[in-house]
Scaffold this motif. Structure first.
Motif, PDB file in Angstrom:
ATOM      1  N   MET A   1       9.347  49.139  13.783  1.00 42.23           N
ATOM      2  CA  MET A   1       8.812  50.654  12.633  1.00 42.23           C
ATOM      3  C   MET A   1       7.577  50.417  12.673  1.00 42.23           C
TER       4      MET A   1
ATOM      5  N   TYR B   1      16.824  58.399  14.700  1.00 41.45           N
ATOM      6  CA  TYR B   1      17.792  57.389  13.967  1.00 41.45           C
ATOM      7  C   TYR B   1      18.893  58.205  13.835  1.00 41.45           C
TER       8      TYR B   1
ATOM      9  N   PRO C   1      20.342  49.222  11.077  1.00 34.33           N
ATOM     10  CA  PRO C   1      20.669  48.493   9.948  1.00 34.33           C
ATOM     11  C   PRO C   1      20.062  48.246   8.392  1.00 34.33           C
ATOM     12  N   LYS C   2      20.355  49.423   7.793  1.00 35.92           N
ATOM     13  CA  LYS C   2      20.163  49.373   6.547  1.00 35.92           C
ATOM     14  C   LYS C   2      20.148  47.995   5.639  1.00 35.92           C
ATOM     15  N   ALA C   3      19.684  48.393   4.352  1.00 33.51           N
ATOM     16  CA  ALA C   3      19.901  47.190   3.757  1.00 33.51           C
ATOM     17  C   ALA C   3      21.516  46.990   3.619  1.00 33.51           C
ATOM     18  N   ALA C   4      22.059  48.321   3.055  1.00 31.78           N
ATOM     19  CA  ALA C   4      23.432  48.442   2.670  1.00 31.78           C
ATOM     20  C   ALA C   4      24.250  47.187   3.148  1.00 31.78           C
TER      21      ALA C   4
ATOM     22  N   SER D   1      12.962  62.192   8.985  1.00 25.98           N
ATOM     23  CA  SER D   1      13.156  61.455   7.413  1.00 25.98           C
ATOM     24  C   SER D   1      14.351  60.139   7.468  1.00 25.98           C
ATOM     25  N   ILE D   2      14.228  59.524   8.152  1.00 24.29           N
ATOM     26  CA  ILE D   2      15.706  58.520   8.150  1.00 24.29           C
ATOM     27  C   ILE D   2      14.106  57.450   7.514  1.00 24.29           C
ATOM     28  N   CYS D   3      13.871  56.698   7.945  1.00 23.21           N
ATOM     29  CA  CYS D   3      13.011  55.348   8.251  1.00 23.21           C
ATOM     30  C   CYS D   3      12.476  55.283   7.104  1.00 23.21           C
ATOM     31  N   GLY D   4      11.524  56.301   5.667  1.00 19.98           N
ATOM     32  CA  GLY D   4      11.386  56.316   4.605  1.00 19.98           C
ATOM     33  C   GLY D   4       9.781  55.494   4.628  1.00 19.98           C
TER      34      GLY D   4
ATOM     35  N   THR E   1       7.088  56.963   2.350  1.00 16.13           N
ATOM     36  CA  THR E   1       7.140  57.286   1.531  1.00 16.13           C
ATOM     37  C   THR E   1       6.182  57.009   0.461  1.00 16.13           C
TER      38      THR E   1
ATOM     39  N   VAL F   1       9.202  60.479  -2.228  1.00 19.25           N
ATOM     40  CA  VAL F   1       9.869  61.815  -1.517  1.00 19.25           C
ATOM     41  C   VAL F   1       8.961  60.936  -0.325  1.00 19.25           C
ATOM     42  N   LYS F   2       9.682  61.568   1.620  1.00 19.91           N
ATOM     43  CA  LYS F   2       9.062  60.923   2.529  1.00 19.91           C
ATOM     44  C   LYS F   2       7.983  62.644   3.244  1.00 19.91           C
TER      45      LYS F   2
ATOM     46  N   THR G   1       9.437  53.303  -3.030  1.00 16.46           N
ATOM     47  CA  THR G   1      10.775  53.009  -3.191  1.00 16.46           C
ATOM     48  C   THR G   1      10.932  51.708  -4.049  1.00 16.46           C
TER      49      THR G   1
ATOM     50  N   HIS H   1      21.278  49.478  -1.917  1.00 19.84           N
ATOM     51  CA  HIS H   1      22.053  50.967  -2.066  1.00 19.84           C
ATOM     52  C   HIS H   1      20.725  51.961  -2.484  1.00 19.84           C
ATOM     53  N   GLY H   2      20.093  51.746  -3.208  1.00 15.62           N
ATOM     54  CA  GLY H   2      18.915  52.160  -3.328  1.00 15.62           C
ATOM     55  C   GLY H   2      17.544  52.079  -2.036  1.00 15.62           C
ATOM     56  N   LEU H   3      17.682  50.903  -1.853  1.00 14.52           N
ATOM     57  CA  LEU H   3      16.424  51.338  -0.529  1.00 14.52           C
ATOM     58  C   LEU H   3      17.118  51.675   0.220  1.00 14.52           C
ATOM     59  N   GLU H   4      18.636  52.437   1.214  1.00 11.85           N
ATOM     60  CA  GLU H   4      18.921  53.126   1.441  1.00 11.85           C
ATOM     61  C   GLU H   4      18.071  53.653   3.099  1.00 11.85           C
ATOM     62  N   GLY H   5      16.645  54.226   1.350  1.00 11.78           N
ATOM     63  CA  GLY H   5      16.116  55.348   2.822  1.00 11.78           C
ATOM     64  C   GLY H   5      14.797  54.972   2.774  1.00 11.78           C
ATOM     65  N   ASN H   6      14.802  52.911   3.708  1.00  9.98           N
ATOM     66  CA  ASN H   6      14.267  52.646   3.765  1.00  9.98           C
ATOM     67  C   ASN H   6      14.289  51.917   5.013  1.00  9.98           C
ATOM     68  N   LEU H   7      13.331  51.955   6.094  1.00 10.72           N
ATOM     69  CA  LEU H   7      14.574  50.782   7.328  1.00 10.72           C
ATOM     70  C   LEU H   7      13.441  50.019   7.443  1.00 10.72           C
TER      71      LEU H   7
ATOM     72  N   ASP I   1      19.200  59.813   0.278  1.00 10.27           N
ATOM     73  CA  ASP I   1      18.770  57.909   0.036  1.00 10.27           C
ATOM     74  C   ASP I   1      18.198  58.810  -1.152  1.00 10.27           C
ATOM     75  N   ALA I   2      17.028  58.018  -2.073  1.00  8.94           N
ATOM     76  CA  ALA I   2      16.864  57.998  -3.008  1.00  8.94           C
ATOM     77  C   ALA I   2      16.016  59.174  -3.001  1.00  8.94           C
ATOM     78  N   GLN I   3      15.568  58.751  -2.229  1.00  3.75           N
ATOM     79  CA  GLN I   3      13.792  60.085  -1.200  1.00  3.75           C
ATOM     80  C   GLN I   3      14.341  60.975  -1.212  1.00  3.75           C
TER      81      GLN I   3
ATOM     82  N   ASN J   1      15.409  62.780  -4.254  1.00  7.85           N
ATOM     83  CA  ASN J   1      14.648  63.832  -4.834  1.00  7.85           C
ATOM     84  C   ASN J   1      13.956  64.944  -4.811  1.00  7.85           C
TER      85      ASN J   1
END
Lengths: 148, 778, 156, 281
Positions: free
Chosen positions: B200, B698, B704-707, C44-47, C50, C58-59, C110, C128-134, D101-103, D106
């Motif tokens: 990362m 990306y 892979p993401k959490a889901a 704005s994928i990895c987060g 944030t 927000v990112k 997040t 699902h809530g963490l989808e914006g954070n790799l 995603d959430a961010q 928003n």
């Protein structure tokens, strides 16, 4: 990326053949073309601004016409490079009379490199088709006198 | 005398204690390379080739140089006197092209550094990159290794028109005999696709030149600070003792930061040139283009067996996509695969041919597992193919062929010696835990309902805990220094360079138990070549097994000295040290470690023939690798209509020898599994047929993401390694090695009744949907 | 042409002149000196970048500093109060929800919002809530555990 | 990755905004979730950016004569979680909850997403199924464009450079209407490989109304009128749905990219159309 398709134009084969090689027509119809200047036998220097909504970039390049076979076919080679990458197109255009007009068939390959290729891959197919469509739309529009 | 050392009785080894690294990381106070600010900092940015192969006809740096804020622009001619990016591997037929820090008259891959601009502001540096005009004349390129081997393919390097970078052959036993005696031979072409390691934290370097004493300090996001120093000093022509390399907080590496990259040396070169500190950090896009990729194998397998399932022989041809240049360990990737080709099985006859192939792509090199995931994927797929061919249960087939516990240490036909293990027991544990026979019944029921459910098994054996030294160009030992400060507090300096593994915690646990002191009295430091004794670094799952052992041995040496001092202070010749206290065995009188330490440093008197101070350094050379092993079982279901795969259960049962901290071991397994699962289902670096990298962000490379990752259940067996006194083996790469075959086996199993025997990764829904279509299922 | 912005960052008022193109992440990291938010990608994928802007995550690498003018910003550095770790920080520490730590500041921000909006999240809702954070290190299992533990603590 | 220099304006009213845009040279910034990454990659280099982020009028939700008016600057999160939107137009709320995603939810906005017209974006499917209307305002005039005329091609809409989207006008859903948005996610970006939004209402055992919007399959989102026609008047049985869904790609030139071929996209579109309709029924 391979590109192929065809488009029916409301012109006879010879007119069509000439129009497709007329630099002033190309300049008007190639999407984003800002200027087309003859630099040699069948070769033109081109400046273009590719613009697709938010995405835009300036390209410097060349257009070349080759393998002429009047009025049936010729090859169009386009290349350009700019800050966001480069593009290169090589296509064979084949003209056949159809229903009083001319069917322009095209078959070729487009190569794209740099940022546009690395981050825009998923849009490439759509946008190249769109550019070709725009070209022919413009061409059809500019060749057909407005109906009263 | 006041003492800070408390008597400690609780043992910490084996306890899930929370990490000592975390307070700085959860509060945003850790310092990564990008966080380093030095007065007068300048910023470097790299101009990269958009072409996979082209001659450079000219570079115009004028506009960039004149841009306000730009201080310099360097191109190939400015650095041609510097050394090449090093390759540390030697093989008899190895061809090593000269790998300049910047392209000279040609570029060899998209992303090849062509020029570097330096400005007093990062925004200006980014602007100036766009102002460098490079005139290229593109030439034909080749990006698929098998195409590169064809006659008439464009030569990546003109001097080697066959594009062969190296070949390697290894065999054991009598392969011809094995195949002649076989009842059945199964064959498969198995691809391990290119992957992006994707730490990362992008790579980065800050370099600062002190012109007064002509010394250079380099902060780099690296796994190997000491080796980097040696390599960089060589490339720059700088005396090594004038170069200090610091690995600050490093945000993951997975092998990708185990290199000397051209940009690292360039940053240092520029700092020396302009006399100002220089920072260079990759963007993610550059990271995809110009950080090494992993895997890149095309393997041809042939497995010979008897009707009863006895496996006789294995023939493998490995085609390794090298890329256009070797990086530090590139040629060792497929040769490492070769060592693990037999997996956990009692093959007597194995035959391997490797060819490394130059292509117009970024180099491949070590990425988590490095050569072993490819081998494990291959053998674990082949076992399944054989099981299908013979109509045998894959558990039964594996168990029948495992190396039995009585055979350890077990010498394989590939010339390595497996240290310890009980392979049947771990598979049995996994099978019991997951409820295998019931799952098979459920699968039958699912099939009756038209559902595609699969059960995938993968066992693995891993070669890790690198060295020993003959296996590594760097030396395969590791070092530790333990110092008891005058106050009695303990400083540990380790030669490993962790970057997320939590070694400050595990090493503190080890030191606390060995020394009998409170963990809060121990500090573990690493990563600075000017304060830490020479070390090798962190890769190949070696930290605890090799670095931890050096630590134990340093402490044991120190304990003798502690007792010598204790004997003096207690005026006795019969003392023993334990739990932070030295006790006279005759009188029962005691003296604390703190009192001993203070005396050792401040006197006034010292024991005869004993130096002042409590400090000891140990360099431990392991006698062998360690061989962790395990069994992973995956239950998946394929959506018949779309080909989407849902992982319903993931069970990992691993044996990494003695466990120091189970919380951290689980963390390593989880992370490893996610990476292996990423390879199985989602990830692939794609170059198109014109050599362009089309997964450059990306947005297109699916990390892979959490889901996308299932709940991972873990369990263990614990078979100590006889190789080191801690009995540990290593767990950093295990999950990655096991996960890709486990996942793929489950999906192939789901489709096996449709006649599917193998699917190459990643298992995209489209690929699977097509197979389901072709399977002609009702 | 620089533009003046007024922001409140982790409770402190700031006024700065910034170029319009200055990204919020660079403003926070280089002008303010808050190194907690990280840059891990540019799409704005990895987060990793944030932060909370007016209470919403927000990112910050996909925002201009000028867009934050007049607003309230909280970064990972502002999570702990009076030397007391935020329950989310505590939970990530206890559950081993981080390894290299690079994604962690973003994950924490997040998570804080996730459990505010959904105090009793299921595993699936968390993922699902963490989808914006790799995260490349943890395989997310311990992160999911940490979020659950933090939710339980905040809720209970 | 750093944007090129540009001038920045942040109008406080719609009028100020359209005055700034009148010369047709400026680029509108809403949430920035599409534009700023493009600017960082330098695929977009506007000389003048007009930030609509502080125009309070553009974040309103009002109900008016059977229509729901959603301000263009509403974030995806606001659309997804507004009780009024969830009640009156659940399809748009559901679709909003699937974006990014959430961010991103928003910060990203309804109008921004519509204007960007990414061929794989989620909103356009719902907007097509809802037969949304888009209000476009310029200095001296305004117009309302139906969604069929709004999405022109990939990344191309009817919005002129001097115009801004002020609101989207959606129908208040009649009682008994079921809705669903179903998508196959592209695993990397989260965009739709194919996404299908469906609205279906049954009356007296027959499908009285069916609207289907599709994203991801073609260069721009579209209404699958062929599916609608087959479904309306049918009983909505599983076989009816399957037969109708099979028409989703009729006359469509399907996209092909790294993530899915055009053949697979067509197939998935049929599957997901059936699923969305089933879920809505």
């Amino acid at each position: 990326m391979k590109i192929s398709g065809s488009r029916l134009l409301d012109l006879d084969q010879e007119q069509c053949y000439r129009a497709l090689q007329d630099p002033s027509v190309l300049e008007r119809c190639m999407p984003g073309c800002r200027s087309l200047v003859r630099v040699g036998e069948d070769t033109y220097a081109m400046k273009m601004k590719m613009a697709l909504a938010s995405i835009s970039g300036l390209f410097d390049g060349k257009v070349r016409i080759a393998d002429r076979n009047f009025p049936h076919s010729f090859r169009l080679l386009v290349e350009g490079s700019g800050r966001i990458g480069f593009l290169k197109g090589d296509g064979l255009l084949q003209l056949t009379p159809e229903n009083g007009g001319t069917s322009v068939g095209y078959e070729g390959e487009v190569r794209v490199g740099g940022t546009i290729s690395a981050v825009g891959q998923r849009l490439m197919d759509t946008t190249s088709k769109m550019m070709i469509k725009r070209f022919f739309d413009k061409l059809a529009e500019s060749l057909t006198p407005p109906q009263q | 005398m006041e003492t800070t050392v408390t008597k400690k009785t609780e043992r910490l080894i084996g306890k899930p204690i929370r990490r000592r690294e975390d307070p700085r990381l959860i509060t945003g106070t850790a310092t990564y390379v990008e966080d380093i600010e030095l007065p007068g900092m300048h910023y470097a940015a790299v101009v990269r080739s958009p072409h996979p192969a082209a001659d450079i006809k000219g570079i115009d740096t004028g506009a960039a140089e004149q841009h306000p804020g730009v201080v310099a622009v360097y191109t190939g001619k400015d650095i041609d006197h510097l050394g090449a990016v090093p390759c540390g591997i030697s093989l008899p037929d190895l061809r090593i092209p000269h790998h300049h820090l910047l392209a000279q008259d040609r570029v060899y891959y998209v992303g090849h550094p062509v020029a570097v601009v330096v400005a007093n502001d990062r925004y200006i540096a980014a602007d100036a990159v766009d102002l460098v005009e490079v005139e290229y004349e593109p030439t034909d390129s080749v990006s698929e290794p098998e195409e590169a081997l064809e006659a008439g393919a464009p030569a990546v390097h003109a001097e080697w028109p066959d594009n062969v970078a190296f070949t390697h052959h290894q065999e054991g036993g009598d392969i011809e005999k094995a195949f002649a005696e076989a009842d059945v031979i199964v064959k498969e072409r198995i691809v391990s696709q290119r992957l992006a390691p994707s730490a990362m934290e992008p790579r980065g370097t800050v370099a600062s030149w002190n012109s007064g004493d002509e010394s250079l300090t380099v902060y780099s996001s690296t796994q190997i600070p000491h080796i980097l120093r040696t390599l960089m000093a060589g490339v720059l022509g700088l005396p090594e003792h004038k170069l200090r390399v610091i690995a600050p907080e490093v945000g993951g590496g997975f092998g990708s930061k185990c290199e000397l990259y051209p940009e690292e040396a360039l940053t240092a070169f520029i700092a020396m040139k302009i006399g100002k500190p220089v920072k260079w950090v990759l963007t993610r896009r550059d990271e995809f283009l110009a950080t090494i990729h992993g895997r890149g194998h095309i393997d041809y397998y042939e497995l010979a067996a008897k009707k009863d399932g006895t496996m006789l022989g294995l023939k493998v041809k490995i085609i390794q996509d090298v890329g256009s240049f070797h990086m530090l360990l590139t040629p060792a990737m497929p040769t490492l695969s070769v060592l693990m080709l037999p997996g956990l099985y009692r093959f007597k006859n194995v035959h391997a041919d490797v060819v490394g192939v130059f292509t117009h792509r970024m180099a491949t090199d070590l990425y988590r597992g490095a050569g072993r995931p490819e081998a494990t994927h291959g053998i674990e797929r082949m076992v399944e193919v054989l099981a299908a061919e013979l109509g045998m249960d894959p558990v039964e087939l594996r168990t029948k062929n495992f190396v039995p516990p009585s055979d350890f240490p077990y010498d394989t036909p590939m010339g390595v010696s497996y240290d310890s293990g009980n392979y049947a027991a771990i598979l049995e544990k996994a099978v019991q835990t997951v409820g295998y026979s019931q799952l098979r019944e459920e699968q039958q029921e699912a099939r009756r309902q038209g559902r595609l459910m699969g059960i995938g098994i993968a066992t693995y054996g891993e070669i890790c805990a690198f060295g020993p030294s003959p296996a590594l160009p760097t030396g395969g030992w590791e070092s530790a220094t333990v110092k008891i400060e005058p106050s009695g507090q303990v400083t540990v300096m380790t030669g490993v360079s962790p970057h997320g593994q939590g070694s400050q915690t595990t090493f503190s646990q080890i030191a606390a138990d060995e020394l009998g002191v409170d963990i809060d009295d121990i500090v573990v430091t690493h990563g600075d070549t000017s304060t830490v004794q020479h070390g090798v670094g962190t890769f190949g799952s070696r930290n605890t097994a090799v670095g931890g052992t050096a630590l134990v041995l340093a402490i044991r040496e120190l304990k003798e000295k502690i007792e010598t001092y204790g004997a003096m202070l207690l005026e006795s010749d019969d003392v023993s040290y334990a739990a932070g206290v030295c006790t006279c065995n005759k009188t029962g009188k005691t003296v604390t470690l703190g009192e001993i330490a203070m005396t050792s440093w401040t006197g006034p008197t010292y024991p005869a023939n004993t130096q002042p101070g409590l400090v000891a350094t140990n360099y431990w050379e392991p006698p062998n690798f360690a061989f962790p092993f395990g069994a992973h079982i995956v239950v998946s279901e394929v959506d018949r209509d779309t080909g989407e795969v849902a992982i319903q259960r993931y069970l990992a049962v691993d044996d990494c020898g003695k466990v120091i901290n189970p919380l951290l071991v689980d963390g390593q397994v989880h992370g490893g599994v996610a990476q292996g699962l990423g390879q199985a289902l989602y990830e692939q670096v794609v170059y198109d047929d014109t050599g362009q990298l089309v997964t450059g962000e990306y947005m297109d490379y699916a990390l892979p993401k959490a889901a996308m990752v299932p709940t991972i259940e873990t369990d263990r067996t614990e078979t100590p390694s006889p190789v080191n006194p801690l009995g540990v083996k290593g767990v950093g790469e295990a999950g990655t090695i096991a996960a890709s075959p486990a996942v793929v086996n489950s999906v192939v199993d789901a489709l096996s009744h449709l006649g599917v025997r193998h699917i190459d990764m990643p298992l995209t829904p489209e690929k699977i949907w097509k197979l389901v279509q072709q399977g002609g299922s009702a | 042409m620089k533009t003046q912005i007024n922001v409140c960052i982790n409770g402190l008022e700031r006024t700065d002149e910034v170029e319009p193109r200055l990204l919020l992440i660079h403003y926070l990291r280089e002008v303010i000196g808050l190194k907690g938010p990280h840059i891990g990608c540019e799409t704005s994928i990895c987060g990793a970048c944030t932060v909370a802007l007016n209470g919403k995550t927000v990112k910050s690498c996909a925002l201009l500093a000028v867009q934050a003018d007049g607003q309230d910003i909280v970064t990972v550095e502002g999570l702990a109060t009076n030397g007391q770790l935020h329950p989310v920080q505590e939970a990530f520490w206890n559950e081993h929800g981080l390894q290299c730590g690079f994604c962690t500041p973003g994950m924490l921000m997040t998570t804080r919002e996730l459990i505010e909006r959904n105090p009793e999240p299921t595993d699936e809702e968390i993922r699902h809530g963490l989808e914006g954070n790799l995260c490349r290190c943890t395989g997310y299992q311990h992160i999911v555990n940490a979020v659950k533990s933090a939710a339980a603590k905040v809720g209970g | 990755m750093i944007p090129q220099e540009f001038n920045y304006s942040r109008p406080g009213t719609v009028q100020e905004a359209v005055d700034l845009l009148a010369d047709g040279e400026a680029k509108v910034l809403a949430g920035g979730m599409s534009l700023i990454p493009l600017m960082k990659l330098r695929l977009s280099a506007p000389e003048h950016v007009v930030d609509l982020g502080r125009i309070p009028d553009l974040s309103r939700i009002t109900e008016n004569g059977g229509s729901l008016h959603l301000g263009a600057l509403l974030t995806h999160h606001q659309v997804a979680t507004s009780a009024l939107v969830q009640e009156k137009c659940p399809l748009i709320a559901e679709t909003a909850s699937h974006i990014g995603d959430a961010q991103v939810r928003n910060m990203g906005t309804l109008g921004g997403s519509a204007a960007h017209a990414d061929p794989a974006a989620d909103y356009p499917a719902a907007l097509c199924a809802l037969e949304a209307k888009v209000r476009l305002v310029r200095r001296d005039s305004e117009r309302v464009v139906g969604i069929g005329d709004f999405f022109v091609d990939a990344l191309t809409t009817a919005v002129e450079p001097e115009e801004i989207i002020t609101e989207l006008i959606l129908p208040v859903e009649e009682a008994g209407t079921g809705v669903s948005y179903q998508k196959l996610r592209q695993p990397a970006s989260g965009f739709a490989i194919v996404g299908v939004a469906a609205r279906v209402r049954k009356d007296g055992g027959r499908v009285a109304m069916a609207r289907v919007g599709v994203t991801g399959l073609a260069a721009s989102a579209y209404r699958a009128t062929g599916v609608e026609a087959l479904l309306e008047g049918s009983e909505g049985s599983q076989a009816d749905v399957a037969a109708a869904a099979a028409a989703v790609d009729e006359g469509i030139e399907a996209i092909s990219d790294l993530h899915a071929s055009s053949d697979y996209r067509r197939h998935v579109a049929r599957v997901y159309t059936a699923r969305a309709i089933q879920a809505a029924l």
